[in-house]
Every structure is written in structure tokens, then in C-alpha cells.
Scaffold this motif. Structure first.
Motif, short mmCIF file in Angstrom:
data_model
loop_
_atom_site.label_atom_id
_atom_site.label_comp_id
_atom_site.label_asym_id
_atom_site.label_seq_id
_atom_site.Cartn_x
_atom_site.Cartn_y
_atom_site.Cartn_z
N ALA A 25 1.04 -1.21 -0.05
CA ALA A 25 0.12 -0.03 0.02
C ALA A 25 0.83 1.15 0.07
CB ALA A 25 -0.90 -0.13 1.31
N LYS A 26 0.38 2.37 -0.71
CA LYS A 26 0.99 3.68 -0.86
C LYS A 26 0.85 4.39 0.73
CE LYS A 26 2.86 3.68 -4.76
NZ LYS A 26 4.14 3.30 -4.74
N THR A 27 1.67 4.99 1.24
CA THR A 27 1.43 5.76 2.49
C THR A 27 1.01 6.86 2.47
OG1 THR A 27 3.62 6.51 2.36
CG2 THR A 27 3.23 4.39 3.42
N PHE A 28 0.52 7.41 1.25
CA PHE A 28 -0.11 8.87 1.04
C PHE A 28 -1.48 8.66 0.04
CE2 PHE A 28 3.03 7.64 -2.09
CZ PHE A 28 2.55 7.70 -3.30
N PRO A 29 -2.18 9.73 0.10
CA PRO A 29 -3.33 9.72 -0.45
C PRO A 29 -3.32 9.94 -1.85
CG PRO A 29 -3.31 11.85 0.55
CD PRO A 29 -2.29 10.79 1.03
N CYS A 30 -4.24 9.04 -2.75
CA CYS A 30 -4.17 9.21 -4.24
C CYS A 30 -5.30 9.76 -4.76
CB CYS A 30 -3.41 7.87 -4.58
SG CYS A 30 -1.86 7.21 -4.11
N ILE A 31 -5.34 10.43 -5.94
CA ILE A 31 -6.77 10.53 -6.55
C ILE A 31 -6.55 10.09 -7.95
CG2 ILE A 31 -7.90 12.44 -7.49
CD1 ILE A 31 -6.62 14.31 -5.49
N LEU A 32 -7.79 9.30 -8.38
CA LEU A 32 -7.81 8.80 -9.75
C LEU A 32 -8.53 10.11 -10.63
CD1 LEU A 32 -7.92 6.81 -11.97
CD2 LEU A 32 -10.10 5.92 -11.05
N THR A 33 -7.99 10.37 -11.66
CA THR A 33 -8.38 11.45 -12.52
C THR A 33 -8.51 10.99 -14.02
OG1 THR A 33 -6.09 12.31 -13.41
CG2 THR A 33 -6.95 13.36 -11.08
N ALA A 40 -2.03 12.57 -4.20
CA ALA A 40 -2.64 13.76 -4.00
C ALA A 40 -1.80 14.84 -3.25
CB ALA A 40 -4.01 13.47 -3.06
N GLU A 41 -0.67 14.40 -2.69
CA GLU A 41 0.06 15.32 -2.18
C GLU A 41 0.83 16.25 -2.91
OE1 GLU A 41 2.07 13.30 0.98
OE2 GLU A 41 0.62 13.05 2.26
N THR A 42 1.22 15.75 -4.06
CA THR A 42 2.27 16.39 -5.00
C THR A 42 1.52 16.75 -6.30
OG1 THR A 42 3.10 14.20 -5.94
CG2 THR A 42 4.28 15.24 -3.96
N MET A 43 0.36 16.06 -6.67
CA MET A 43 -0.27 15.86 -7.89
C MET A 43 0.58 15.51 -8.97
SD MET A 43 -3.05 16.82 -6.81
CE MET A 43 -4.13 16.63 -8.02
N ARG A 44 1.59 14.60 -8.72
CA ARG A 44 2.36 13.88 -9.60
C ARG A 44 1.80 12.60 -10.06
NH1 ARG A 44 8.66 15.50 -9.10
NH2 ARG A 44 8.50 17.75 -9.21
N GLN A 45 1.93 12.01 -11.23
CA GLN A 45 1.51 10.95 -11.84
C GLN A 45 2.19 9.74 -11.12
OE1 GLN A 45 -0.33 11.16 -14.96
NE2 GLN A 45 -0.88 9.00 -14.95
N LEU A 46 1.40 8.82 -10.71
CA LEU A 46 2.14 7.45 -10.00
C LEU A 46 3.10 6.82 -10.87
CD1 LEU A 46 -0.65 5.92 -7.79
CD2 LEU A 46 0.87 7.71 -7.09
N GLU A 47 3.99 6.06 -10.46
CA GLU A 47 4.66 5.58 -11.39
C GLU A 47 4.52 4.00 -11.50
OE1 GLU A 47 9.19 6.38 -10.36
OE2 GLU A 47 8.74 8.37 -10.53
N VAL A 48 3.33 3.62 -10.31
CA VAL A 48 3.09 2.23 -10.46
C VAL A 48 1.26 2.08 -11.05
CG1 VAL A 48 4.62 1.56 -8.81
CG2 VAL A 48 2.43 2.31 -8.06
N SER A 49 0.95 1.10 -11.19
CA SER A 49 -0.45 0.93 -11.62
C SER A 49 -1.14 0.17 -10.58
CB SER A 49 -0.76 0.20 -12.80
OG SER A 49 -0.12 1.00 -13.90
#
Length: 66
Positions: A25-33, A40-49
């Protein structure tokens, strides 16, 4: 309870994970756009799926001295 990533709602803070034999699990919130998954903290694309998601836990802050 983790849910399949295909059912993830858009534009909400979510916890995401890659689940194979273990949960990663990731330790930060994420957003699906519309353009994919973002941190969700940096607004950068995740490098994993991610393969799974669940609601990001709500945090309530209390002040002792109001």
C-alpha cells in the motif's frame, strides 16, 4: 476492505495498493483523474499501476485550547 481498482471513484482521496501475494500500500492519499492516478500531496503521476483501492481514512483534528 480493498476493492478492485476498476471500481475506483474519480476525484476522491483514496488509499491504493498493489496486491499480489502481499499488500503493497502507498502511504499517501491518491486521486484517480481522467488522466490516471496522481499522488494527492504532490499532484504527480504515480509510477505504478494500483490494483486495489479503499477510502482514505478521514482525519479529525481536535484543539485542546479552542
Amino acid at each position: 476492505m480493498w476493492k478492485d481498482v476498476s471500481t475506483a471513484p474519480r476525484d476522491q482521496y483514496l488509499a491504493v495498493a498493489i496486491i499480489d501475494k502481499e499488500v503493497h500500500a502507498k502511504t499517501f492519499p491518491c486521486i484517480l483523474t481522467r488522466d490516471g492516478w496522481l499522488n494527492a500531496e504532490t499532484m504527480r503521476q504515480l509510477e505504478v499501476s494500483p490494483t486495489h483501492w479503499r477510502k482514505w481514512p478521514a482525519v479529525t483534528y481536535f484543539s485542546c485550547c479552542g
